[in-house]
Design an enzyme around this catalytic site. Structure first.
Site, PDB file in Angstrom:
ATOM      1  N   GLY A   1     -35.977   3.677   9.761  1.00 16.36           N
ATOM      2  CA  GLY A   1     -36.242   4.107  11.137  1.00 16.36           C
ATOM      3  C   GLY A   1     -35.089   4.865  11.769  1.00 16.36           C
ATOM      4  O   GLY A   1     -34.216   5.423  11.090  1.00 16.36           O
TER       5      GLY A   1
ATOM      6  N   CYS B   1     -32.602   3.700  13.535  1.00 18.50           N
ATOM      7  CA  CYS B   1     -31.301   3.045  13.406  1.00 18.50           C
ATOM      8  C   CYS B   1     -30.565   3.518  12.157  1.00 18.50           C
ATOM      9  O   CYS B   1     -29.417   3.955  12.219  1.00 18.50           O
ATOM     10  CB  CYS B   1     -31.514   1.536  13.367  1.00 18.50           C
ATOM     11  SG  CYS B   1     -30.009   0.610  13.143  1.00 18.50           S
TER      12      CYS B   1
ATOM     13  N   LYS C   1     -22.046   5.255  13.648  1.00 16.46           N
ATOM     14  CA  LYS C   1     -20.866   4.391  13.439  1.00 16.46           C
ATOM     15  C   LYS C   1     -19.994   4.888  12.297  1.00 16.46           C
ATOM     16  O   LYS C   1     -18.772   4.737  12.311  1.00 16.46           O
ATOM     17  CB  LYS C   1     -21.280   2.934  13.201  1.00 16.46           C
ATOM     18  CG  LYS C   1     -21.362   2.142  14.502  1.00 16.46           C
ATOM     19  CD  LYS C   1     -22.596   2.418  15.313  1.00 16.46           C
ATOM     20  CE  LYS C   1     -22.433   2.965  16.656  1.00 16.46           C
ATOM     21  NZ  LYS C   1     -23.696   3.200  17.377  1.00 16.46           N
TER      22      LYS C   1
ATOM     23  N   GLY D   1     -24.125  10.776  30.447  1.00 19.42           N
ATOM     24  CA  GLY D   1     -22.958   9.910  30.184  1.00 19.42           C
ATOM     25  C   GLY D   1     -23.358   8.509  29.785  1.00 19.42           C
ATOM     26  O   GLY D   1     -22.673   7.545  30.105  1.00 19.42           O
ATOM     27  N   GLY D   2     -24.499   8.371  29.087  1.00 17.87           N
ATOM     28  CA  GLY D   2     -24.893   7.063  28.552  1.00 17.87           C
ATOM     29  C   GLY D   2     -24.172   6.798  27.238  1.00 17.87           C
ATOM     30  O   GLY D   2     -23.348   7.600  26.796  1.00 17.87           O
TER      31      GLY D   2
ATOM     32  N   ARG E   1     -34.323   7.751  25.772  1.00 19.73           N
ATOM     33  CA  ARG E   1     -35.347   7.622  24.736  1.00 19.73           C
ATOM     34  C   ARG E   1     -36.606   7.026  25.357  1.00 19.73           C
ATOM     35  O   ARG E   1     -36.530   6.319  26.361  1.00 19.73           O
ATOM     36  CB  ARG E   1     -34.844   6.727  23.594  1.00 19.73           C
ATOM     37  CG  ARG E   1     -33.634   7.325  22.897  1.00 19.73           C
ATOM     38  CD  ARG E   1     -33.190   6.493  21.725  1.00 19.73           C
ATOM     39  NE  ARG E   1     -34.180   6.390  20.673  1.00 19.73           N
ATOM     40  CZ  ARG E   1     -34.376   7.308  19.721  1.00 19.73           C
ATOM     41  NH1 ARG E   1     -33.640   8.408  19.688  1.00 19.73           N
ATOM     42  NH2 ARG E   1     -35.298   7.127  18.800  1.00 19.73           N
TER      43      ARG E   1
ATOM     44  N   ASP F   1     -38.286  -1.223  19.868  1.00 20.81           N
ATOM     45  CA  ASP F   1     -38.200  -0.276  20.987  1.00 20.81           C
ATOM     46  C   ASP F   1     -39.548  -0.017  21.647  1.00 20.81           C
ATOM     47  O   ASP F   1     -39.611   0.295  22.835  1.00 20.81           O
ATOM     48  CB  ASP F   1     -37.635   1.073  20.504  1.00 20.81           C
ATOM     49  CG  ASP F   1     -36.138   1.018  20.243  1.00 20.81           C
ATOM     50  OD1 ASP F   1     -35.566  -0.082  20.275  1.00 20.81           O
ATOM     51  OD2 ASP F   1     -35.537   2.084  20.001  1.00 20.81           O
TER      52      ASP F   1
ATOM     53  N   HIS G   1      -3.833 -17.155  16.179  1.00 19.09           N
ATOM     54  CA  HIS G   1      -2.765 -16.411  16.851  1.00 19.09           C
ATOM     55  C   HIS G   1      -1.991 -15.593  15.831  1.00 19.09           C
ATOM     56  O   HIS G   1      -1.661 -16.116  14.767  1.00 19.09           O
ATOM     57  CB  HIS G   1      -1.810 -17.393  17.550  1.00 19.09           C
ATOM     58  CG  HIS G   1      -0.622 -16.701  18.166  1.00 19.09           C
ATOM     59  ND1 HIS G   1      -0.708 -16.049  19.376  1.00 19.09           N
ATOM     60  CD2 HIS G   1       0.640 -16.532  17.709  1.00 19.09           C
ATOM     61  CE1 HIS G   1       0.484 -15.521  19.652  1.00 19.09           C
ATOM     62  NE2 HIS G   1       1.310 -15.801  18.655  1.00 19.09           N
TER      63      HIS G   1
HETATM   64  P1  FAD Z   1     -37.311   2.658  14.990  1.00 21.07           P
HETATM   65  O1  FAD Z   1     -36.007   2.409  14.344  1.00 21.07           O
HETATM   66  O2  FAD Z   1     -37.414   3.794  15.943  1.00 21.07           O
HETATM   67  O3  FAD Z   1     -38.361   2.848  13.812  1.00 21.07           O
HETATM   68  C1  FAD Z   1     -39.691   3.159  14.058  1.00 21.07           C
HETATM   69  C2  FAD Z   1     -40.262   3.826  12.820  1.00 21.07           C
HETATM   70  O4  FAD Z   1     -41.663   3.944  13.007  1.00 21.07           O
HETATM   71  C3  FAD Z   1     -39.730   5.225  12.581  1.00 21.07           C
HETATM   72  O5  FAD Z   1     -39.351   5.367  11.225  1.00 21.07           O
HETATM   73  C4  FAD Z   1     -40.933   6.122  12.894  1.00 21.07           C
HETATM   74  O6  FAD Z   1     -40.940   7.287  12.117  1.00 21.07           O
HETATM   75  C5  FAD Z   1     -42.085   5.197  12.524  1.00 21.07           C
HETATM   76  N1  FAD Z   1     -43.353   5.526  13.187  1.00 21.07           N
HETATM   77  C6  FAD Z   1     -43.563   5.742  14.509  1.00 21.07           C
HETATM   78  N2  FAD Z   1     -44.875   5.973  14.738  1.00 21.07           N
HETATM   79  C7  FAD Z   1     -45.487   5.898  13.531  1.00 21.07           C
HETATM   80  C8  FAD Z   1     -46.823   6.052  13.112  1.00 21.07           C
HETATM   81  N3  FAD Z   1     -47.808   6.322  13.967  1.00 21.07           N
HETATM   82  N4  FAD Z   1     -47.107   5.921  11.793  1.00 21.07           N
HETATM   83  C9  FAD Z   1     -46.127   5.654  10.896  1.00 21.07           C
HETATM   84  N5  FAD Z   1     -44.828   5.499  11.239  1.00 21.07           N
HETATM   85  C10 FAD Z   1     -44.524   5.623  12.543  1.00 21.07           C
HETATM   86  N6  FAD Z   1     -29.021   0.226  18.444  1.00 21.07           N
HETATM   87  C11 FAD Z   1     -28.124  -0.765  18.215  1.00 21.07           C
HETATM   88  O7  FAD Z   1     -28.488  -1.935  18.269  1.00 21.07           O
HETATM   89  N7  FAD Z   1     -26.813  -0.481  17.912  1.00 21.07           N
HETATM   90  C12 FAD Z   1     -26.360   0.786  17.847  1.00 21.07           C
HETATM   91  O8  FAD Z   1     -25.183   1.009  17.573  1.00 21.07           O
HETATM   92  C13 FAD Z   1     -27.270   1.849  18.084  1.00 21.07           C
HETATM   93  N8  FAD Z   1     -26.861   3.123  18.019  1.00 21.07           N
HETATM   94  C14 FAD Z   1     -27.766   4.116  18.201  1.00 21.07           C
HETATM   95  C15 FAD Z   1     -27.322   5.444  18.129  1.00 21.07           C
HETATM   96  C16 FAD Z   1     -28.204   6.478  18.313  1.00 21.07           C
HETATM   97  C17 FAD Z   1     -27.714   7.902  18.212  1.00 21.07           C
HETATM   98  C18 FAD Z   1     -29.582   6.200  18.562  1.00 21.07           C
HETATM   99  C19 FAD Z   1     -30.575   7.313  18.741  1.00 21.07           C
HETATM  100  C20 FAD Z   1     -30.037   4.888  18.647  1.00 21.07           C
HETATM  101  C21 FAD Z   1     -29.131   3.845  18.473  1.00 21.07           C
HETATM  102  N9  FAD Z   1     -29.530   2.510  18.565  1.00 21.07           N
HETATM  103  C22 FAD Z   1     -28.621   1.515  18.374  1.00 21.07           C
HETATM  104  C23 FAD Z   1     -30.923   2.134  18.894  1.00 21.07           C
HETATM  105  C24 FAD Z   1     -31.680   1.727  17.624  1.00 21.07           C
HETATM  106  O9  FAD Z   1     -31.675   2.805  16.721  1.00 21.07           O
HETATM  107  C25 FAD Z   1     -33.090   1.301  17.963  1.00 21.07           C
HETATM  108  O10 FAD Z   1     -33.059   0.296  18.945  1.00 21.07           O
HETATM  109  C26 FAD Z   1     -33.807   0.751  16.743  1.00 21.07           C
HETATM  110  O11 FAD Z   1     -33.861   1.715  15.711  1.00 21.07           O
HETATM  111  C27 FAD Z   1     -35.231   0.307  17.102  1.00 21.07           C
HETATM  112  O12 FAD Z   1     -35.856  -0.191  15.973  1.00 21.07           O
HETATM  113  P2  FAD Z   1     -37.450  -0.150  15.841  1.00 21.07           P
HETATM  114  O13 FAD Z   1     -37.750  -0.830  14.555  1.00 21.07           O
HETATM  115  O14 FAD Z   1     -38.073  -0.650  17.066  1.00 21.07           O
HETATM  116  O15 FAD Z   1     -37.861   1.395  15.759  1.00 21.07           O
END
Ligand code: FAD
Length: 479
Positions: free
Chosen positions: A46, A48, A57, A191-192, A282, A322, A454
């Site tokens: 996904g 992440c 990172k 600035g997030g 997002r 998410d 320490h």
């Molecule tokens: P996602 O990781 O978004 O995965 C969802 C998957 O579902 C994707 O592969 C997508 O292609 C697939 N999908 C969607 N719709 C369909 C469909 N209809 N059919 C088939 N597949 C589909 N979080 C942290 O905790 N720590 C961090 O340091 C951090 N850094 C980040 C840095 C950046 C630049 C970004 C953009 C995000 C960061 N995040 C971080 C947030 C984190 O990436 C997300 O919170 C996390 O990936 C959410 O996981 P998820 O499984 O909900 O969805």
């Protein structure tokens, strides 16, 4: 073309192979549930793994090495400016992604999870259509989990001409992490935490970074005393930080991006940057899933409404990660993934965690969990705050980095820990002590009496607790 429908009804279908979806599928497989995991991307993992947490990172580590080598001059170690081999840096980052993606695929396989590449869409509350380059297929399911994640918010209104929406000089977090080249100048809109992390990377690699943030401070929603040391540091590594400011009329002029910046309601200034990174948030991926055929309820921001068992209002369909609400963080998605599989297996499990930690991986890092100052003020909570500045930490001094603060928010009657906030190097590795303290119902006295190694940065937690107890005239042995 129809590539073949599944003859039998599948126990569980998971849509989305990010940290939420793959954790749920693997846990379900471990629990003996026949599971199919569908993702439209080639790599599992996904956002992440492929375009978020992990690549950012990796690049932040490179940035840290550069910053440390610059700072070492203060204690007599003079390094040359590093030669940056951008191709090698990119391959190293991509290699980490590939290795982890293979690991996820291997875990799916070893737990009998069938992975299908394709885009999933509900046809009704018991079947899903999967479309891919090979054609389409239908899956009947007993239960389904929506783990479709989130995607980048685009702001076409920032552009002067809609044709520039494909400009290679206007980046989002995904293209910025691909690291195609190092801009001479980079404007970061927003600035997030994502804007600041990526700005930190590019500033260390040599770009002159300007940040434009609409509100009156960086990292809106984060306690100001935690943001201050970071803002101070960024004011030395970024070229400009404009608050209460707006960007408009972005235009690709061939050798750069022209734009207008309005700083604090002054007249608009015309500026030109080599590249612009737009990082303004997002949104949940819930609009293109056929959810209307399932009667699943969304909130006004488009998140799927769930209860503490990750159940939607349709009893066959669950949602995690998410797509299911804030905070949009990978570790929330993963914990929900574990819980939802256990709930489906009939185990006594719930997403009943008290706190979800958050970390901003800048230099210095900011990490917090539980109650914040902002929440205290908003809700008028009765709490006391224990603080310890890192300028008094021996370990911080030996690291030549005393730009930090540890604070503990606690209930003055029960002494229970309610929140913790840390800013300083590796704050993200220290915050789990606060998470554990809150989850386990520990008091300030417990933290004060815990032996911290320490000299260590975690000592600042014990010191903050002891200082507050002594200030109150309480002996640390009392509870
Ligand atoms: P996602 O990781 O978004 O995965 C969802 C998957 O579902 C994707 O592969 C997508 O292609 C697939 N999908 C969607 N719709 C369909 C469909 N209809 N059919 C088939 N597949 C589909 N979080 C942290 O905790 N720590 C961090 O340091 C951090 N850094 C980040 C840095 C950046 C630049 C970004 C953009 C995000 C960061 N995040 C971080 C947030 C984190 O990436 C997300 O919170 C996390 O990936 C959410 O996981 P998820 O499984 O909900 O969805």
């Amino acid at each position: 073309m129809v590539v073949g429908d599944f003859a039998e009804q599948i126990d569980l279908v998971v849509i989305g192979g990010g940290p939420g979806g793959y954790t749920a599928a693997i846990r379900a497989g471990q629990l003996g549930i026949k599971t199919i995991l569908i993702d439209e991307q080639t790599n599992l993992g996904g956002t992440c793994l492929n375009e978020g947490c992990i690549p950012s990172k990796a690049l932040l580590h490179a940035a840290e090495v550069i910053e440390l080598s610059n700072e070492a001059a203060t204690f007599g170690l003079q390094f040359q400016r590093p030669q940056i081999d951008i191709n090698k840096l990119r391959s190293w980052k991509d290699g980490i992604i590939d290795k982890l993606a293979q690991g996820v695929a291997g875990l799916c396989k070893s737990n009998q999870v069938q992975v299908i590449k394709g885009q999933a869409r509900f046809l009704n509350e018991q079947s899903i259509l999967v479309s891919s380059d090979a054609g389409t297929s239908q899956i009947q399911f007993k239960q389904a989990i929506v783990a479709s994640g989130s995607s980048i918010v685009k702001l076409p209104s920032l552009l002067k001409n809609p044709k520039d929406s494909n400009s290679k000089r206007i980046l989002d977090s995904r293209s910025a992490l691909q690291l195609q080249e190092i801009p001479t100048s980079l404007l970061v809109v927003g600035g997030g935490y994502i804007g600041l992390e990526l700005g930190t990377v590019y500033a260390a690699l040599g770009s002159a970074v300007t940040i434009v943030e609409m509100t009156d401070g960086l990292l809106p929603g984060v306690d100001r005393d935690l943001v201050k040391p970071l803002a101070n540091h960024l004011s030395t590594t970024f070229k400009n930080i404009f608050l209460n400011s707006k960007v408009s009329n972005l235009e690709d002029v061939g050798d750069g991006i022209a734009c207008e910046i309005i700083v604090e309601q002054a007249a608009a200034k015309k500026e030109k940057f080599d590249y612009v990174l737009v990082s303004v948030g997002r949104k949940p991926n819930t609009s293109d899933l056929g959810l209307e055929t399932t009667m699943i309820e969304l909130d006004k921001s488009g998140f799927i409404k769930i209860d503490q068992f990750c159940r939607t209002n349709n009893k066959k369909i669950f949602a995690i990660g998410d797509a299911s609400g804030q905070p949009m963080l990978a570790h929330r998605a993963m914990r929900q993934g574990q819980v939802v599989a256990e709930v489906i297996a009939g185990l006594p499990s719930a997403f009943d965690n008290i706190v979800i930690p958050a970390v901003v991986y800048t230099e210095p890092e900011i990490a917090w969990c539980g109650v914040t100052d902002i929440e205290v003020k908003e809700k008028g909570l009765k709490v006391d705050i224990a603080k310890f500045p890192w300028s008094a930490s021996g370990r911080a001094m030996t690291l030549a980095n005393t730009n930090g603060l540890t604070k503990i928010i606690y209930d003055p009657d029960t002494m229970l820990i309610k929140g913790m906030g840390i800013v300083g190097p590796r704050a993200g590795d220290l915050i789990p002590e606060g998470v554990m303290a809150i989850e386990a119902g520990l008091t300030l006295t417990d933290l004060a009496n815990t032996i911290h190694p320490h000299p260590g940065l975690a000592e600042t937690i014990g010191e903050a607790a002891q200082t507050a107890l002594h200030r109150q005239g309480r002996r640390s042995k009392q509870s």
